[in-house]
Design an enzyme around this catalytic site. Structure first.
Site, PDB file in Angstrom:
ATOM      1  N   GLN A 234      40.285  -5.266  19.633  1.00  0.00           N
ATOM      2  CA  GLN A 234      41.523  -5.019  20.225  1.00  0.00           C
ATOM      3  C   GLN A 234      42.073  -3.557  19.894  1.00  0.00           C
ATOM      4  O   GLN A 234      42.475  -3.806  18.807  1.00  0.00           O
ATOM      5  CB  GLN A 234      42.395  -6.218  20.259  1.00  0.00           C
ATOM      6  CG  GLN A 234      43.526  -6.198  20.997  1.00  0.00           C
ATOM      7  CD  GLN A 234      44.668  -6.899  20.643  1.00  0.00           C
ATOM      8  OE1 GLN A 234      44.698  -7.505  19.190  1.00  0.00           O
ATOM      9  NE2 GLN A 234      45.761  -7.307  21.469  1.00  0.00           N
TER      10      GLN A 234
ATOM     11  N   TYR B  48      45.021  -1.738  20.268  1.00  0.00           N
ATOM     12  CA  TYR B  48      46.363  -1.467  20.625  1.00  0.00           C
ATOM     13  C   TYR B  48      47.347  -0.664  19.780  1.00  0.00           C
ATOM     14  O   TYR B  48      47.549   0.545  20.051  1.00  0.00           O
ATOM     15  CB  TYR B  48      46.906  -2.772  20.832  1.00  0.00           C
ATOM     16  CG  TYR B  48      46.822  -3.739  22.077  1.00  0.00           C
ATOM     17  CD1 TYR B  48      45.529  -3.422  22.880  1.00  0.00           C
ATOM     18  CD2 TYR B  48      47.431  -4.578  22.723  1.00  0.00           C
ATOM     19  CE1 TYR B  48      45.537  -4.099  24.118  1.00  0.00           C
ATOM     20  CE2 TYR B  48      47.555  -5.333  23.868  1.00  0.00           C
ATOM     21  CZ  TYR B  48      46.330  -5.112  24.360  1.00  0.00           C
ATOM     22  OH  TYR B  48      46.243  -5.806  25.941  1.00  0.00           O
ATOM     23  N   SER B  49      47.002  -1.293  18.544  1.00  0.00           N
ATOM     24  CA  SER B  49      48.047  -0.595  17.379  1.00  0.00           C
ATOM     25  C   SER B  49      47.645   0.878  17.231  1.00  0.00           C
ATOM     26  O   SER B  49      46.254   1.031  16.928  1.00  0.00           O
ATOM     27  CB  SER B  49      48.007  -1.437  15.959  1.00  0.00           C
ATOM     28  OG  SER B  49      48.678  -2.976  16.440  1.00  0.00           O
TER      29      SER B  49
ATOM     30  N   GLU C 238      46.439 -13.975  23.697  1.00  0.00           N
ATOM     31  CA  GLU C 238      46.476 -14.014  22.131  1.00  0.00           C
ATOM     32  C   GLU C 238      47.458 -15.083  21.352  1.00  0.00           C
ATOM     33  O   GLU C 238      47.155 -15.844  20.753  1.00  0.00           O
ATOM     34  CB  GLU C 238      46.767 -12.393  21.660  1.00  0.00           C
ATOM     35  CG  GLU C 238      46.731 -12.518  20.260  1.00  0.00           C
ATOM     36  CD  GLU C 238      46.985 -11.050  19.873  1.00  0.00           C
ATOM     37  OE1 GLU C 238      47.870 -10.500  20.307  1.00  0.00           O
ATOM     38  OE2 GLU C 238      46.347 -10.762  18.568  1.00  0.00           O
TER      39      GLU C 238
HETATM   40  C1  LIG Z   1      45.293  -9.061   9.696  1.00  0.00           C
HETATM   41  C2  LIG Z   1      45.700  -8.159  10.856  1.00  0.00           C
HETATM   42  C3  LIG Z   1      44.789  -7.813  11.876  1.00  0.00           C
HETATM   43  C4  LIG Z   1      45.226  -7.141  12.980  1.00  0.00           C
HETATM   44  N1  LIG Z   1      44.518  -6.735  14.001  1.00  0.00           N
HETATM   45  C5  LIG Z   1      44.941  -5.998  14.975  1.00  0.00           C
HETATM   46  C6  LIG Z   1      43.674  -5.720  15.998  1.00  0.00           C
HETATM   47  O1  LIG Z   1      42.827  -6.238  16.197  1.00  0.00           O
HETATM   48  N2  LIG Z   1      44.083  -4.864  17.115  1.00  0.00           N
HETATM   49  C7  LIG Z   1      45.542  -4.463  16.851  1.00  0.00           C
HETATM   50  O2  LIG Z   1      45.649  -3.607  17.862  1.00  0.00           O
HETATM   51  N3  LIG Z   1      46.424  -4.468  16.086  1.00  0.00           N
HETATM   52  C8  LIG Z   1      46.040  -5.669  14.829  1.00  0.00           C
HETATM   53  N4  LIG Z   1      46.979  -5.606  14.052  1.00  0.00           N
HETATM   54  C9  LIG Z   1      48.058  -4.939  13.758  1.00  0.00           C
HETATM   55  C10 LIG Z   1      49.596  -5.523  14.344  1.00  0.00           C
HETATM   56  O3  LIG Z   1      49.308  -5.969  15.625  1.00  0.00           O
HETATM   57  C11 LIG Z   1      50.530  -4.893  13.824  1.00  0.00           C
HETATM   58  O4  LIG Z   1      50.608  -4.813  12.610  1.00  0.00           O
HETATM   59  C12 LIG Z   1      51.956  -5.560  14.301  1.00  0.00           C
HETATM   60  O5  LIG Z   1      52.143  -5.589  15.748  1.00  0.00           O
HETATM   61  C13 LIG Z   1      53.110  -5.062  13.933  1.00  0.00           C
HETATM   62  O6  LIG Z   1      53.072  -3.232  13.965  1.00  0.00           O
HETATM   63  P1  LIG Z   1      52.976  -2.400  12.825  1.00  0.00           P
HETATM   64  O7  LIG Z   1      52.113  -2.905  11.716  1.00  0.00           O
HETATM   65  O8  LIG Z   1      53.064  -0.975  13.213  1.00  0.00           O
HETATM   66  O9  LIG Z   1      54.620  -2.589  12.100  1.00  0.00           O
HETATM   67  P2  LIG Z   1      56.141  -2.183  12.702  1.00  0.00           P
HETATM   68  O10 LIG Z   1      56.186  -2.307  14.055  1.00  0.00           O
HETATM   69  O11 LIG Z   1      56.231  -0.864  11.829  1.00  0.00           O
HETATM   70  O12 LIG Z   1      56.996  -3.387  12.086  1.00  0.00           O
HETATM   71  C14 LIG Z   1      57.403  -3.113  10.438  1.00  0.00           C
HETATM   72  C15 LIG Z   1      58.732  -4.313  10.404  1.00  0.00           C
HETATM   73  O13 LIG Z   1      59.746  -3.838  11.333  1.00  0.00           O
HETATM   74  C16 LIG Z   1      59.976  -5.081  11.926  1.00  0.00           C
HETATM   75  N5  LIG Z   1      60.255  -4.902  13.413  1.00  0.00           N
HETATM   76  C17 LIG Z   1      59.753  -3.886  14.192  1.00  0.00           C
HETATM   77  N6  LIG Z   1      60.501  -3.676  15.251  1.00  0.00           N
HETATM   78  C18 LIG Z   1      61.491  -4.678  15.357  1.00  0.00           C
HETATM   79  C19 LIG Z   1      62.361  -5.307  16.035  1.00  0.00           C
HETATM   80  N7  LIG Z   1      62.640  -4.553  17.490  1.00  0.00           N
HETATM   81  N8  LIG Z   1      63.245  -6.194  15.643  1.00  0.00           N
HETATM   82  C20 LIG Z   1      63.124  -6.475  14.725  1.00  0.00           C
HETATM   83  N9  LIG Z   1      62.207  -6.234  13.640  1.00  0.00           N
HETATM   84  C21 LIG Z   1      61.548  -5.386  14.180  1.00  0.00           C
HETATM   85  C22 LIG Z   1      58.537  -5.884  12.066  1.00  0.00           C
HETATM   86  O14 LIG Z   1      58.567  -7.278  12.426  1.00  0.00           O
HETATM   87  C23 LIG Z   1      57.940  -5.465  10.527  1.00  0.00           C
HETATM   88  O15 LIG Z   1      58.502  -6.356   9.735  1.00  0.00           O
HETATM   89  C24 LIG Z   1      46.571  -6.502  12.913  1.00  0.00           C
HETATM   90  C25 LIG Z   1      47.402  -6.681  11.946  1.00  0.00           C
HETATM   91  C26 LIG Z   1      47.046  -7.416  10.752  1.00  0.00           C
HETATM   92  C27 LIG Z   1      48.065  -7.669   9.698  1.00  0.00           C
END
Ligand SMILES: Cc1cc2nc3c(=O)[nH]c(=O)nc-3n(C[C@H](O)[C@H](O)[C@H](O)COP(=O)(O)OP(=O)(O)OC[C@H]3O[C@@H](n4cnc5c(N)ncnc54)[C@H](O)[C@@H]3O)c2cc1C
Length: 398
Positions: A131, A133-134, A249
């Protein structure tokens, strides 16, 4: 939800139970392959073969249309099979993102050609999906994604970076979101592509996690030419298509993973029966017994929360924002379960794989460390709370 089974459903339960008893491989039962719930590199071949076996027997994709390799049954049959998997402590499959997300999204939005081309290969594990996305600056705030796709003749030329892409190092295809109209509003100019990971210009770089395993990756696209027939659900409609994937998901995480949760809990109970503290077996300790019982209650509650989601699907509705509560509760329960396993092991909890004295070869140390990611992957707990607040409780917007 009405849990009364028809005679056909009772027969299916008996059939799957007998099949699982006869077919769960010895390597799994005797713990020769790593028994973690997330695919670990040493178990990839095993999980691929296991998924193929499930497919050949007709116990995967039960609700998917028959013409694409499914059985055209209802989510009640899926529930029955999942329950039996939990009871039998069956191994997980390898193509979890394909089965949990890509397949249902392609069935919902795909052209006839796309459905015929992709869907059955997802079930049979011939093609692994990841996937995309991120991105480095787009996680919770997914709509700020920057990967660009520019039209050139019949192709889209795509460049940019994805990150945290689980299984990209073994994937054949990616569910990819890219920006196709930079002038449109953030949510509008995004398109969903079915990307061939073997195209020239795709580079995958593994990232090591806390566990020491490199389960996810950075993925770089450098002018990758993707044919227009690989757009899913229409140009600039990627946000709607992408959200469908996320709904599935969360449903899969909330419902499907409760099966793995139950298996893990049974493992914790076994562990507690074998480990001792101050010369007494752990299950004699009242506090420990209460903690285990509490986890059992929550695991059962999660099962029924999942069943509510299933009821919606049985009525022909799409999974809704309630799936977020299933995901959130699963995270909390699973993390506490893993912490309890460490508590049960006591001083042995410090010994990891590679130590002769590590309990169960360090399995629980691995799953404990891996569980820390649960509250981030698939949308963070804070984001699930925002969704529940806004869309279920009707609170003001974040
Ligand atoms: C083991 C693992 C597997 C993954 N696999 C995939 C994958 O296969 N494909 C993919 O696309 N992504 C994947 N991800 C990514 C995952 O979806 C993102 O890490 C997640 O969506 C958070 O985004 P970020 O890491 O950019 O953190 P950020 O969005 O920068 O967030 C940082 C912190 O701020 C908080 N925060 C952010 N916005 C808000 C808000 N509006 N209100 C309150 N709190 C907030 C968050 O909760 C978090 O604690 C994976 C992540 C992990 C850990």
């Amino acid at each position: 939800m009405d849990f009364t089974l028809t005679p056909e459903q009772e027969a299916l339960r008996a059939e799957v139970r007998a099949w699982l008893t006869a077919n769960i491989p010895d390597e799994w039962v005797n713990q020769i392959v790593g028994r973690a719930d997330v695919p670990r590199a040493e178990a990839y071949d095993f999980m691929r073969a296991w998924q193929r076996k499930l497919y050949d027997a007709g116990f995967i994709g039960l609700t998917w249309p028959k013409e694409y390799g499914g059985r055209g049954l209802t989510f009640m049959e899926e529930l029955i099979v999942q329950e039996e998997m939990a009871l039998a402590k069956a191994p997980p499959i390898l193509n979890i993102l394909g089965v949990g997300m890509a397949g249902p999204t392609i069935i919902a939005y795909g052209t006839e050609a796309q459905k015929s081309r992709y869907v059955s290969k997802i079930l049979s594990c011939e093609e692994i999906w990841c996937q995309g996305y991120s991105e480095p600056n787009a996680g919770s705030d997914l709509a700020s994604l920057q990967m660009r796709a520019v039209k050139d003749g019949e192709c889209w030329v795509i460049s940019g970076q994805k990150v945290w892409t689980s299984l990209a190092h073994v994937a054949d295809r990616m569910m990819l979101l890219a920006r196709t109209d930079p002038d449109a509003k953030r949510h509008k100019g995004i398109t969903y592509f079915l990307l061939d990971m073997h195209l020239p210009g795709v580079t995958v770089k593994p990232l090591k996690q806390l566990t020491g395993d490199a389960e996810f990756n950075e993925v770089f696209l450098d002018n990758v030419r993707v044919h227009e027939s690989e757009v899913l659900g229409g140009v600039n409609n990627g946000w709607a298509v992408g959200l469908t994937t996320l709904m599935y998901e969360r449903l899969a995480l909330g419902f499907g993973l409760q099966v793995r949760l139950r298996i893990a809990l049974d493992g914790v109970v076994d562990l507690a029966r074998r480990m001792e503290k101050d010369g007494r077996v752990i299950t004699k300790d009242r506090i420990m017994r209460q903690k285990i019982a509490q986890l059992w209650i929550e695991t059962e509650a999660l099962k029924y929360t999942g069943a509510r989601g299933i009821t919606k699907l049985l009525k022909g509705e799409m999974p809704g924002p309630e799936a977020s509560s299933g995901k959130m509760i699963w995270v909390d329960t699973h993390q506490r379960m893993q912490e309890l396993a460490m508590e049960i092991e006591g001083p042995y909890s410090q010994l990891t794989r590679g130590s002769d004295w590590a309990v169960e070869g360090g399995l629980w140390q691995y799953t404990f460390l891996r569980s820390r990611a649960n509250s981030v992957e698939g949308g963070t707990t804070e984001i699930q709370k925002n969704i529940i607040g806004e869309r279920v409780l009707g609170l003001p917007k974040d």
